[in-house]
Scaffold this active site. Structure first.
Site: not given
Ligand SMILES: Cc1cc2nc3c(=O)[nH]c(=O)nc-3n(C[C@H](O)[C@H](O)[C@H](O)COP(=O)(O)OP(=O)(O)OC[C@H]3O[C@@H](n4cnc5c(N)ncnc54)[C@H](O)[C@@H]3O)c2cc1C
Length: 1011
Positions: A677, A758, A792, A888
């Protein structure tokens, strides 16, 4: 008639005789550095340490720092220098106020040997002395590769000022030869383009030329008025084509077309150089006015071979020294043969190269006043003297400036002087006989080729100097090289791919289940974040029904796929890699439009996808064969792996092809059936990846493609009893939900679900007090603002030691202010749009939070009016507990934290929930070791950017709230997709045991595949 070789020998011998009349050492000054250089030439490790120490010294301010570095660099080694250091350090500890300045003075003197003066005043004093020796000059301002436009402007002003002062000083100076003087103006300035524009991108020569022309025109105009000469120096290969193009463009402009006093450098160590010179000569003929070429071998050999070694691309330079020498001679002839259009200068200290130029000039009847020899300040004084005595025109290349900006130049000179293959070392340090030194390089190429084979692996001299690069074994993994946008051909291909991708805007993409294309009534548009009115394509939206179908298809396919030999599966991935390579530009172009990646970032993503395929194929071959656990008589015990079942891959949009491909490829090659996906924001990239697998021949059902809402199909499949493994890369919020939900065992579930998770990071880089600031600024800016901070791995917290704070901040802010922000469809853009409107709003909210919590130190003022552009933003006075330091943000927002010392820096860096990437800029070996041991991050980067992990080389992934500790692109990654199994057989019959068992056996496959 005498042969050219004997003429060269005769002339060379004459030069040597004159040189030997005034014997000189390699380094004109004896003493401290003479000894150091002698040591360097015989001890590679010492040389490395010495050059590193020399490079850091000018930036050390306190005596104690100098002593500490001295000790860290040299004590404990076995080089004959360390006992001296030991004594030195002990003395220095007692009287640091004397020792450190003495050391600094010695190194400054070493540098001063190559630097003609710190300022125009000093340099002019040097030039006067040379004038008395009939030696001319070209002056170069030290320092290169500026990080901001403010710095570039300063350099432009310096060049202008220097030109005026030199012209003023030399008003009454005349040409030393008094013949053909009009070709060789007295005032000669050497200019480096990297000092004049900070945003140079090889992909965007037009942008560089536009900016550089604006800076150069006033300088050229003034030089013309003053009767001076401007030379365009040549730097690294990445800038070569731009420099050539700039030279030709600006000198064809009406106002400079008839001006003969400009020159450019050709580097004979480049394989391209012959073509470039032909092209220049042709251009010069068309222009109709002579111009000059300084022929050199090239000063960046070590840099070029290191860079291409890292990128896995062919080095642009010759690898055998005699090849460079021979090419120098070939180009020498070409220059003389075209003497009517090009005025040659030969930049070499090599008596063979010089004597050869003299001989060819004579052979072709070219008067010695029509060309010149150029040599570097501080080197080969005796050769200069000899050439003057022989009646040749000699010009000295005189760098001007302070030690700190001159460091790169100094290190190049030290490398050159201590190189195993350098002429100067051979002649002046090793006393190689003249006959040897005057041999025809063409002959040496042959013998060197033979020598390469001999020396490989034995540390032979060729190898030590990098002359022969190791060929990698055919079965070992090699990264695909990045596309080099230096080449016009690559730029054109990318432009054309962008045009083609545009033509396909609005295309609709199906789901792909069990080998069939499936459409539903709902289509999801995917827009161009730089221009949200543009729809890049539509993805078909899958619902729960399609998700169910996909699981069934995958389950059915798995039962066959799992028994397919791993070699077939590995080969499938290799076919995928080939197709990705073939469609590379097309895929990059789609990424530019769909997720707003700059060209090189998009290419990096495709490269990573290719690498994942080839790396995992290779890894599967390693893991696939059952391995004997122990050698014991009468028993065979083989350890091997089975796939887990159905894998559900959920990927993010920020590496839209690489991450999706990496997770899917790992699943497929290990024998699992996969449902992938893509992110809702990068459906088109995902759909094209599916096409690639299809073209590669993936069997129906082994890979299924479902686009749709994560909250609908994602959640459904995560909870599904028939899904055995989930590979997720994305936000912490979603990742933790998946982790939790996968822990619940559903009715009928066969396996405990394995989750590869992750997530994000709040990555920190620490800047030590002795850090190289040029590198720190360049890499920090790239790590924080490259791809708009949407990696990231991106840098979001820069931790500065108090001591360095002001110096770093000043340069950081002006570097940020120089960034090119815009639509990444244009080449050379550094900051494009963020992915979509929700991201845009969220980041702006964080900026508002930042404004309340901390101090807004910098924010770009202008961004394009359309699209989701966020101005690069820097906050200072940030404290570790603030939200902008903890959460973040995933955008171009950088928080700067000031700390007292390294202890506090580590505490701050480690004081977050995350542990993904981290970095450190320092030149203290001890501090580097400490950070390596203590920084909490899955990937720790020292003295480089904290983004850009390379498959196989930098296995990527974090721990704490950044992830479950898996490493994509690492040796153990595939194990996550497998269950281990051991098969034990008693092989003895009535006490009789066969001989030794095989260490590996074929797979346990049944029925056995037909041959
Ligand atoms: C006046 C002047 C101006 C200069 N301007 C520039 C400039 O603008 N740009 C620039 O790049 N350089 C420039 N140089 C530097 C110049 O490139 C080096 O000084 C030069 O390469 C040293 O060559 P040489 O002929 O003096 O010595 P040599 O000892 O004969 O040659 C050394 C050179 O050989 C090449 N080499 C070394 N090992 C290998 C190998 N294994 N395989 C292939 N080639 C190898 C390298 O280029 C090395 O520098 C300039 C030099 C001078 C004198």
């Amino acid at each position: 008639m005498r042969s050219l070789q004997s003429d060269v020998e005769q002339r060379g011998t004459r030069i040597f005789e004159l040189v030997d009349k005034h014997p000189e050492r390699l380094f004109s000054k004896a003493g401290f550095y003479q000894r150091l250089m002698a040591l360097s030439m015989h001890d590679e490790r010492f040389k490395t340490q010495l050059f590193r120490f020399v490079a850091v010294l000018p930036s050390l301010r306190r005596s104690s720092e100098i002593i500490q570095h001295l000790e860290e660099y040299f004590s404990g080694s076995n080089d004959g220098f360390s006992p001296l250091v030991g004594v030195g350090v002990r003395v220095a500890r007692l009287v640091p106020w004397i020792s450190a300045p003495v050391l600094r003075w010695n190194v400054s003197e070493m540098a001063r040997q190559f630097i003609a003066g710190r300022n125009p005043h000093e340099v002019i004093a040097t030039l006067r002395k040379r004038r008395a020796q009939k030696i001319g000059f070209t002056v170069d301002v030290l320092g290169e590769a500026v990080v901001s436009e403010a710095e570039a402007d300063e350099y432009a002003a310096l060049y202008g000022d220097l030109l005026e002062k030199l012209a003023q000083e030399t008003k009454d100076w005349t040409d030393p030869l008094g013949k053909n003087a009009e070709l060789f103006p007295v005032v000669n300035l050497s200019v480096k383009i990297s000092a004049l524009y900070s945003q140079m991108s090889p992909a965007a020569p037009a942008d560089a030329i536009a900016h550089l022309s604006t800076k150069l025109r006033p300088l050229l105009r003034r030089a013309r008025e003053l009767g001076a000469f401007i030379n365009f120096d040549m730097e690294s290969y990445a800038l070569k084509n731009t420099t050539l193009e700039l030279f030709k463009t600006i000198l064809t402009e009406a106002e400079f077309k008839a001006w003969p006093h400009a020159g450019i450098v050709i580097q004979a160590y480049l394989r391209d150089s012959e073509g470039d010179l032909c092209d220049l000569i042709e251009w010069g003929r068309g222009r109709g006015t002579p111009f000059a070429v300084r022929l050199v071998k090239g000063a960046y050999w070590d840099y070029e071979t290191t860079k291409s070694g890292q990128n896995g691309s062919n080095p642009p330079v010759f690898l055998q020294k005699p090849e460079s020498d021979a090419n120098f001679e070939k180009l020498t002839r070409m220059l003389f043969e075209n003497n009517s259009v090009v005025t040659p200068a030969f930049g070499s200290h090599n008596v063979r190269s010089i004597a050869h130029a003299q001989a060819v000039a004579d052979e072709l009847g070219i008067d010695r006043s029509r060309f010149e020899f150029q040599l570097l300040y501080g080197m080969a004084g005796a050769i200069k003297r000899a050439l003057v005595e022989m009646g040749y025109r000699v010009r000295e290349y005189c760098p001007i400036g302070e030690l700190l900006p001159g460091m790169a130049y100094l290190v190049r000179r030290l490398l050159e002087n201590t190189s195993n293959e350098g002429f100067l070392r051979a002649k002046f340090a090793e006393n190689v006989p003249a006959r040897e030194l005057l041999r025809d390089p063409k002959e040496l190429i042959k013998s060197a080729v033979a020598g390469i084979g001999d020396s490989r692996g034995h540390g032979g001299s060729n190898q030590r100097n990098g002359a022969s690069l190791h060929a990698t074994d055919s079965d070992s993994f090699r990264n695909a090289p990045l596309v080099s946008f230096i080449y016009k051909d690559s730029q054109d291909k990318m432009q054309s791919a962008l045009r083609e991708a545009r033509k396909r805007f609005g295309e609709k993409h199906p789901l792909y289940i069990g080998g069939e294309k499936i459409w539903t009534d709902n289509l999801t548009p995917s827009v161009n974040p730089a221009e949200p009115t543009e729809i890049v394509g539509y993805g078909t939206e899958a619902g729960v029904d399609e998700a169910e179908r996909a699981v069934k298809a995958a389950r059915a396919a798995f039962e066959k796929w799992r028994w397919t030999p791993f070699e077939e599966r590995a080969q499938l991935l290799e076919r995928v890699a080939d197709i990705l390579e073939r469609r590379r530009y097309e895929l990059s172009a789609v990424e530019v439009f769909e997720v707003g990646k700059a060209w090189s970032e998009a290419d990096g993503d495709i490269r990573e996808a290719i690498d994942f395929c080839t790396f995992y194929a290779q890894q599967m071959r390693r893991l696939g064969r059952p391995k004997l656990t122990q050698q014991v008589p009468g028993e065979e015990s083989y350890h091997h792996y089975w796939p887990r079942g159905v894998a559900f891959v959920i990927a993010p949009w920020n590496f839209p092809i690489a991450i999706l491909c990496g997770m899917a490829a790992a699943g497929v090659v290990t024998g699992n059936a996969v449902i992938m996906k893509p992110s809702e924001q990068s459906i088109v990239c995902g759909a094209i990846l599916m096409q690639v697998f299809e073209e590669a021949g993936i069997p129906p059902g082994v890979l299924n493609f479902l686009s749709g809402h994560g909250s609908v199909i994602g959640a459904h499949l995560v909870d599904h009893k028939d899904v055995d493994l989930i590979a997720f890369t994305g936000s912490r919020e979603v990742g933790l939900k998946i982790w939790e939900s996968a822990g619940i065992t559903r009715l009928g579930q066969r396996e405990l679900k394995r989750v590869i998770c992750e997530m994000g990071g709040k990555n920190a880089m620490i800047v030590d007090a002795d850090a190289d600031l040029d590198e720190t600024i360049m890499y920090s800016i790239y790590s924080a603002f490259g791809f708009q901070g949407q990696k990231c791995s991106a840098l979001s917290r820069l931790i500065l030691l108090e001591e360095n704070y002001d110096r770093v901040m000043e340069r950081l802010i002006s570097a940020a202010a120089s960034l090119r922000i815009g639509n990444p469809e244009q080449p050379g853009i550094m900051v494009g749009p963020v992915i979509d409107e929700p991201a845009y709003r969220r980041i702006l909210e964080y900026i508002e939070i930042g404004k309340k919590e901390a101090t807004l130190a910098y924010q770009a003022k202008e961004v394009p009016p359309h699209g989701y552009f966020i101005p690069p933003t820097i906050f200072t006075d940030v404290k570790p507990n603030m939200r902008i330091a903890r959460e973040e943000i995933f955008g171009p927002v950088l928080s700067v934290l000031k700390v007292r010392d390294l202890d506090e820096a580590l505490e701050v860096a480690n004081g977050t929930d995350y542990a993904l990437t981290g970095g450190f800029f320092s030149r203290s070996p001890d501090n580097i070791e400490r950070i390596k041991a203590r920084l909490e991050a899955g990937n720790v980067y020292i003295n480089r950017s904290c983004t850009g992990a390379i498959v196989g080389r930098h296995p990527f992934g974090g721990f704490k709230m950044s992830g479950s500790g898996t490493k994509a692109g690492g040796e153990d990654y595939l194990l996550n997709f497998l269950v281990p199994r051991v098969v034990i057989e008693n092989t003895s019959r009535h006490g009789f045991a066969p001989g030794q068992s095989l260490e590996y056996r074929d797979e346990f496959l049944w029925p056995k595949p037909r041959q």
